[in-house]
Motif scaffolding. Sequence first.
Motif, PDB file in Angstrom:
ATOM      1  N   VAL A 108      -9.520   6.747  -0.380  1.00  0.00           N
ATOM      2  CA  VAL A 108      -9.942   5.902  -1.503  1.00  0.00           C
ATOM      3  C   VAL A 108     -10.389   4.554  -0.953  1.00  0.00           C
ATOM      4  O   VAL A 108      -9.646   3.909  -0.201  1.00  0.00           O
ATOM      5  CB  VAL A 108      -8.802   5.687  -2.523  1.00  0.00           C
ATOM      6  CG1 VAL A 108      -9.317   4.887  -3.725  1.00  0.00           C
ATOM      7  CG2 VAL A 108      -8.217   7.013  -2.975  1.00  0.00           C
ATOM      8  N   ARG A 109     -11.590   4.157  -1.342  1.00  0.00           N
ATOM      9  CA  ARG A 109     -12.101   2.838  -0.972  1.00  0.00           C
ATOM     10  C   ARG A 109     -11.969   1.920  -2.179  1.00  0.00           C
ATOM     11  O   ARG A 109     -12.504   2.204  -3.253  1.00  0.00           O
ATOM     12  CB  ARG A 109     -13.559   2.909  -0.524  1.00  0.00           C
ATOM     13  CG  ARG A 109     -14.122   1.548  -0.087  1.00  0.00           C
ATOM     14  CD  ARG A 109     -15.495   1.703   0.560  1.00  0.00           C
ATOM     15  NE  ARG A 109     -16.057   0.421   0.966  1.00  0.00           N
ATOM     16  CZ  ARG A 109     -15.751  -0.204   2.104  1.00  0.00           C
ATOM     17  NH1 ARG A 109     -14.857   0.324   2.939  1.00  0.00           N
ATOM     18  NH2 ARG A 109     -16.321  -1.352   2.411  1.00  0.00           N
ATOM     19  N   TRP A 110     -11.255   0.805  -2.011  1.00  0.00           N
ATOM     20  CA  TRP A 110     -10.957  -0.143  -3.071  1.00  0.00           C
ATOM     21  C   TRP A 110     -11.884  -1.349  -3.009  1.00  0.00           C
ATOM     22  O   TRP A 110     -12.368  -1.709  -1.942  1.00  0.00           O
ATOM     23  CB  TRP A 110      -9.504  -0.610  -2.974  1.00  0.00           C
ATOM     24  CG  TRP A 110      -8.535   0.523  -2.989  1.00  0.00           C
ATOM     25  CD1 TRP A 110      -8.063   1.215  -1.914  1.00  0.00           C
ATOM     26  CD2 TRP A 110      -7.949   1.124  -4.142  1.00  0.00           C
ATOM     27  NE1 TRP A 110      -7.216   2.214  -2.318  1.00  0.00           N
ATOM     28  CE2 TRP A 110      -7.120   2.176  -3.687  1.00  0.00           C
ATOM     29  CE3 TRP A 110      -8.021   0.872  -5.513  1.00  0.00           C
ATOM     30  CZ2 TRP A 110      -6.392   2.967  -4.559  1.00  0.00           C
ATOM     31  CZ3 TRP A 110      -7.298   1.647  -6.378  1.00  0.00           C
ATOM     32  CH2 TRP A 110      -6.487   2.693  -5.905  1.00  0.00           C
ATOM     33  N   ALA A 115      -6.604  -6.293  -0.686  1.00  0.00           N
ATOM     34  CA  ALA A 115      -5.184  -6.474  -0.987  1.00  0.00           C
ATOM     35  C   ALA A 115      -4.562  -5.178  -1.481  1.00  0.00           C
ATOM     36  O   ALA A 115      -3.421  -4.853  -1.136  1.00  0.00           O
ATOM     37  CB  ALA A 115      -5.006  -7.580  -2.028  1.00  0.00           C
ATOM     38  N   VAL A 116      -5.291  -4.424  -2.300  1.00  0.00           N
ATOM     39  CA  VAL A 116      -4.766  -3.144  -2.771  1.00  0.00           C
ATOM     40  C   VAL A 116      -4.532  -2.208  -1.601  1.00  0.00           C
ATOM     41  O   VAL A 116      -3.464  -1.597  -1.465  1.00  0.00           O
ATOM     42  CB  VAL A 116      -5.727  -2.503  -3.798  1.00  0.00           C
ATOM     43  CG1 VAL A 116      -5.261  -1.095  -4.153  1.00  0.00           C
ATOM     44  CG2 VAL A 116      -5.822  -3.360  -5.050  1.00  0.00           C
ATOM     45  N   ALA A 117      -5.530  -2.084  -0.730  1.00  0.00           N
ATOM     46  CA  ALA A 117      -5.387  -1.211   0.438  1.00  0.00           C
ATOM     47  C   ALA A 117      -4.196  -1.628   1.291  1.00  0.00           C
ATOM     48  O   ALA A 117      -3.419  -0.783   1.762  1.00  0.00           O
ATOM     49  CB  ALA A 117      -6.674  -1.231   1.264  1.00  0.00           C
ATOM     50  N   ALA A 118      -4.016  -2.921   1.505  1.00  0.00           N
ATOM     51  CA  ALA A 118      -2.922  -3.406   2.338  1.00  0.00           C
ATOM     52  C   ALA A 118      -1.565  -3.051   1.748  1.00  0.00           C
ATOM     53  O   ALA A 118      -0.645  -2.641   2.471  1.00  0.00           O
ATOM     54  CB  ALA A 118      -3.036  -4.927   2.522  1.00  0.00           C
ATOM     55  N   HIS A 119      -1.408  -3.194   0.444  1.00  0.00           N
ATOM     56  CA  HIS A 119      -0.125  -2.868  -0.181  1.00  0.00           C
ATOM     57  C   HIS A 119       0.156  -1.369  -0.163  1.00  0.00           C
ATOM     58  O   HIS A 119       1.309  -0.946  -0.017  1.00  0.00           O
ATOM     59  CB  HIS A 119      -0.090  -3.386  -1.620  1.00  0.00           C
ATOM     60  CG  HIS A 119       0.225  -4.837  -1.732  1.00  0.00           C
ATOM     61  ND1 HIS A 119      -0.692  -5.825  -1.482  1.00  0.00           N
ATOM     62  CD2 HIS A 119       1.388  -5.471  -2.046  1.00  0.00           C
ATOM     63  CE1 HIS A 119      -0.129  -7.011  -1.645  1.00  0.00           C
ATOM     64  NE2 HIS A 119       1.131  -6.821  -1.987  1.00  0.00           N
ATOM     65  N   LEU A 120      -0.881  -0.551  -0.277  1.00  0.00           N
ATOM     66  CA  LEU A 120      -0.672   0.895  -0.284  1.00  0.00           C
ATOM     67  C   LEU A 120      -0.190   1.412   1.064  1.00  0.00           C
ATOM     68  O   LEU A 120       0.409   2.494   1.141  1.00  0.00           O
ATOM     69  CB  LEU A 120      -1.960   1.610  -0.690  1.00  0.00           C
ATOM     70  CG  LEU A 120      -2.395   1.402  -2.142  1.00  0.00           C
ATOM     71  CD1 LEU A 120      -3.736   2.075  -2.396  1.00  0.00           C
ATOM     72  CD2 LEU A 120      -1.348   1.922  -3.123  1.00  0.00           C
ATOM     73  N   LEU A 121      -0.419   0.651   2.126  1.00  0.00           N
ATOM     74  CA  LEU A 121       0.049   1.077   3.448  1.00  0.00           C
ATOM     75  C   LEU A 121       1.574   1.103   3.532  1.00  0.00           C
ATOM     76  O   LEU A 121       2.132   1.676   4.472  1.00  0.00           O
ATOM     77  CB  LEU A 121      -0.525   0.162   4.535  1.00  0.00           C
ATOM     78  CG  LEU A 121      -2.054   0.204   4.683  1.00  0.00           C
ATOM     79  CD1 LEU A 121      -2.505  -0.782   5.749  1.00  0.00           C
ATOM     80  CD2 LEU A 121      -2.531   1.614   5.004  1.00  0.00           C
ATOM     81  N   GLY A 122       2.241   0.523   2.559  1.00  0.00           N
ATOM     82  CA  GLY A 122       3.699   0.592   2.510  1.00  0.00           C
ATOM     83  C   GLY A 122       4.231   1.925   2.026  1.00  0.00           C
ATOM     84  O   GLY A 122       5.435   2.185   2.108  1.00  0.00           O
TER      85      GLY A 122
END
Length: 278
Positions: free
Chosen positions: A222-224, A228-235
């Motif tokens: 998924v490309r956002w 910031a969304v991508a960074a948080h999803l890495l958790g």
Amino acid sequence: MRIYISADMEGVTGLVDAEDVQPPGRDYERGRVMMTEDVNAAIAGALSAGATHILVNDAHGPMRNLLLEHLHPQARLIKGRPKPMTMLEGLDAGYDAVLCVGFHARAGSLGVMSHSFMGHEVEDMWLDSRPVGEIGLLHATAATLGVPVALLSGDDAACDEMADWDASVLTVSVKTARDRFAAELRPAAEARHAIQTAAHDSLSVLSSREPIPARDPATLAVRWQSAAVAAHLLGIPGVTPRDSRTVEVTAPMPRLYQLLGLFLRVAATLTGPAHPYC
């Protein structure tokens, strides 16, 4: 015969604009009636083909759109959110077919109100490196459960997208896109008759269809719009980056669909209310 209906709104007869499909749009209440009538047409067709159990999932936006008091009395309704499986809540291997009513094309397509799940925030998606939207992900998830998609109604772009995924799915175009917020509309009575007829016909030939190969496991990327969304999803365990705005994860298909729902809830928390047609 047990039938599952996933009901979206952008591809409903007569609707072309956010004012038609998002509260508190000036024509939203009318849109709810139109949506309910399209779903009723699919229900009537399914019943005439021998359906004995019909479950409808309100799958659009707030997921509180369908009018229960106007819904066909032989159908049950799942309404409200959050739902772990979002547009496929309640579907399991015990169903014989899925009917998709009111669907739209994926982000980047020139279709009526085209987007993928979260409007401008989701720029693009890929399933096993193939561009995908709501139609393709629903189809792949249902196939993994062993439940074929029998019917899709929507605009011509949505019908073309479904045909690209599975040409055996019967499609009904209720409008032809002229632009993202403009369409040539079929008369309502004609469109609903077509939905009812196609629902009946699609279920009448279920036994002759070849099973669709399941994707299990599969990889979703998924490309956002927001890094910031991508960074948080890495958790989330198993989620890895492709670049600063694109994440991917590999999982069995029903689990992958559920993970996408989690992605969307995280994104909504970070970005605020969705503006799906910006």
